[in-house]
Motif scaffolding. Structure first.
Motif, PDB file in Angstrom:
ATOM      1  N   CYS A 170      12.593  27.265 -12.672  1.00 53.11           N
ATOM      2  CA  CYS A 170      11.228  27.055 -12.166  1.00 53.11           C
ATOM      3  C   CYS A 170      10.971  27.815 -10.857  1.00 53.11           C
ATOM      4  O   CYS A 170      10.131  27.392 -10.045  1.00 53.11           O
ATOM      5  CB  CYS A 170      10.937  25.572 -11.961  1.00 53.11           C
ATOM      6  N   LYS A 209       3.091  20.792 -13.042  1.00 55.97           N
ATOM      7  CA  LYS A 209       3.946  21.482 -14.018  1.00 55.97           C
ATOM      8  C   LYS A 209       5.406  21.373 -13.599  1.00 55.97           C
ATOM      9  O   LYS A 209       6.296  21.132 -14.424  1.00 55.97           O
ATOM     10  CB  LYS A 209       3.548  22.952 -14.132  1.00 55.97           C
ATOM     11  N   LEU A 213       8.667  20.128 -15.674  1.00 58.58           N
ATOM     12  CA  LEU A 213       9.641  21.137 -16.072  1.00 58.58           C
ATOM     13  C   LEU A 213      10.984  21.011 -15.348  1.00 58.58           C
ATOM     14  O   LEU A 213      12.007  21.470 -15.862  1.00 58.58           O
ATOM     15  CB  LEU A 213       9.059  22.528 -15.820  1.00 58.58           C
ATOM     16  N   GLN A 220      11.575  24.692 -20.237  1.00 58.60           N
ATOM     17  CA  GLN A 220      11.343  25.816 -19.322  1.00 58.60           C
ATOM     18  C   GLN A 220      11.234  27.128 -20.084  1.00 58.60           C
ATOM     19  O   GLN A 220      10.455  28.014 -19.709  1.00 58.60           O
ATOM     20  CB  GLN A 220      12.477  25.880 -18.284  1.00 58.60           C
ATOM     21  N   TYR A 223       7.727  27.212 -21.553  1.00 59.86           N
ATOM     22  CA  TYR A 223       6.741  27.459 -20.494  1.00 59.86           C
ATOM     23  C   TYR A 223       6.720  28.938 -20.113  1.00 59.86           C
ATOM     24  O   TYR A 223       5.652  29.545 -19.973  1.00 59.86           O
ATOM     25  CB  TYR A 223       7.050  26.612 -19.254  1.00 59.86           C
ATOM     26  N   ARG A 227       3.700  31.569 -20.358  1.00 58.74           N
ATOM     27  CA  ARG A 227       3.286  32.261 -19.133  1.00 58.74           C
ATOM     28  C   ARG A 227       3.189  33.761 -19.384  1.00 58.74           C
ATOM     29  O   ARG A 227       2.249  34.424 -18.918  1.00 58.74           O
ATOM     30  CB  ARG A 227       4.275  31.968 -18.001  1.00 58.74           C
ATOM     31  N   TRP A 266       2.456  25.050 -24.224  1.00 59.14           N
ATOM     32  CA  TRP A 266       3.871  24.673 -24.100  1.00 59.14           C
ATOM     33  C   TRP A 266       4.089  23.159 -24.110  1.00 59.14           C
ATOM     34  O   TRP A 266       5.209  22.691 -24.373  1.00 59.14           O
ATOM     35  CB  TRP A 266       4.480  25.277 -22.835  1.00 59.14           C
TER      36      TRP A 266
END
Length: 360
Positions: A170, A209, A213, A220, A223, A227, A266
């Motif tokens: 992250c 978020k 996450l 992850q 995500y 992204r 996600w």
């Protein structure tokens, strides 16, 4: 050898006269915000409490070629007075003039003010060392108020921690919270108050978020995939084929907004998400609803965050620039960033396995 008396010579400065002149100048600079004599008295107590060794530790008085050509110096007394004024005015917001004068005469309050100011000085390498000497727009110096000052310090510390070269899960979200938080606080510093709200809104999005996450390693990956879909869409203005395939198999077939799924698709890969979230699943409100369902002890905080997120809309879209009373912005921005920065800081310290204390 006979001792010589140099007093009265033109090249020997009168240090006491210079100190009195500086104090008079400080009283003029801060006139209208604090009682002059009170400011000078507290400043002297702070400097005495610090001692010469600490004063030289936190303020570098050494001359250099760089300082000669840039004119950038420490201005220690000015910085200390800004801290005193910030702390004192923060404590005085809802007090009458009589109550403020009573505090100024109180030995206990004076000691508290000295103690808080010394604490701020000890943290200044993460705080006021980065502040502007003059505000862009006149008004309160809210960034010297205790809470925003400490939020700036935590953000600066996080920035330092993130630049150590180690990749962590992250990472992009941690960076986003820090950048948005520091940017919003810098606008607060310049009294560009209304423009801080869109940044706070973005920080809220990244923060919620992150809360989901942080402990879900497998999520992850999803995500990051979505992204990158967003990045590709912003470059080509076309949805990637892999995204279109996932959209056709989305959990909520009744929802048709492809853009919402691009930002939040996600969440389909979170166990139990759609069981807990019935309304607006592909949105920040859906994520907040899921977090509330998952963390009963944080419901009040998450409700505040949700309400603040809504209140940011009018500022984000230009409908509102500033409120009649700037102190409203101080409270709203400080509370929003308190929830976000404090928890993100603790998460990052835990991730990095480092002590959360700064300078003790």
């Amino acid at each position: 050898m006979k001792e010589q008396d140099f007093t009265g010579l033109p090249f020997m400065p009168d240090l006491r006269a210079i100190a009195e002149q500086n104090d008079a100048a400080l009283e003029r600079v801060f006139k209208g915000r604090i009682k002059g004599r009170f400011l000078v008295d507290i400043k002297e107590q702070v400097m005495k409490g610090l001692g010469l060794e600490s004063l030289l530790k936190y303020y570098d008085f050494r001359w250099s070629d760089e300082r000669m050509i840039t004119g950038i110096g420490e201005a220690a007394e000015y910085d200390i007075c800004r801290m005193i004024v910030g702390v004192h005015r923060a404590h005085s917001i809802f007090l009458s003039d009589d109550e403020i004068r009573k505090n100024e005469r109180s030995r206990r309050y004076r000691q508290q003010l000295v103690s808080e100011t010394i604490e701020k000085i000890r943290l200044r390498f993460y705080g006021s060392v980065y502040f502007r000497k003059c505000m862009l727009f006149p008004g309160e110096e809210f960034l010297y108020y205790p809470l925003p000052y400490e939020l700036f310090i935590m953000s600066s510390k996080m920035s330092e921690m993130l630049m150590d070269g180690h990749v962590i899960p992250c990472l992009q979200l941690y960076y986003g919270v820090v950048y948005n938080g520091l940017s919003a606080l810098s606008l607060l510093e310049g009294n560009l108050l209304g423009t801080a709200y869109p940044l706070c809104r973005g920080a809220i999005e990244m923060y919620v978020k992150l809360l989901i996450l942080d402990t879900r390693t497998e999520l992850q990956r999803w995500y990051e995939k979505f992204r990158m879909f967003e990045v590709k869409y912003s470059c080509s203005h076309a949805y990637p084929e892999e995204f279109n395939a996932l959209f056709k198999k989305r959990e909520r077939q009744d929802l048709k907004a492809r853009a919402d799924y691009l930002h939040f698709g996600w969440v389909d890969f979170i166990d139990g998400y759609h069981k807990a979230v019935k309304r607006f699943p592909y949105s920040i409100y859906g994520i907040i609803a899921f977090l509330k369902d998952e963390n009963e002890d944080r419901i009040l905080e998450l409700e505040w965050i949700g309400d603040f997120y809504k209140s940011c809309h009018a500022y984000t879209h230009g409908s509102i620039q500033t409120a009649k009373y700037p102190v409203l912005h101080y409270f709203e921005i400080s509370i929003m960033l308190y929830f976000i920065i404090r928890e993100t800081y603790l998460l990052l310290c835990n991730e990095k396995k480092v002590e959360s204390m700064i300078e003790g």
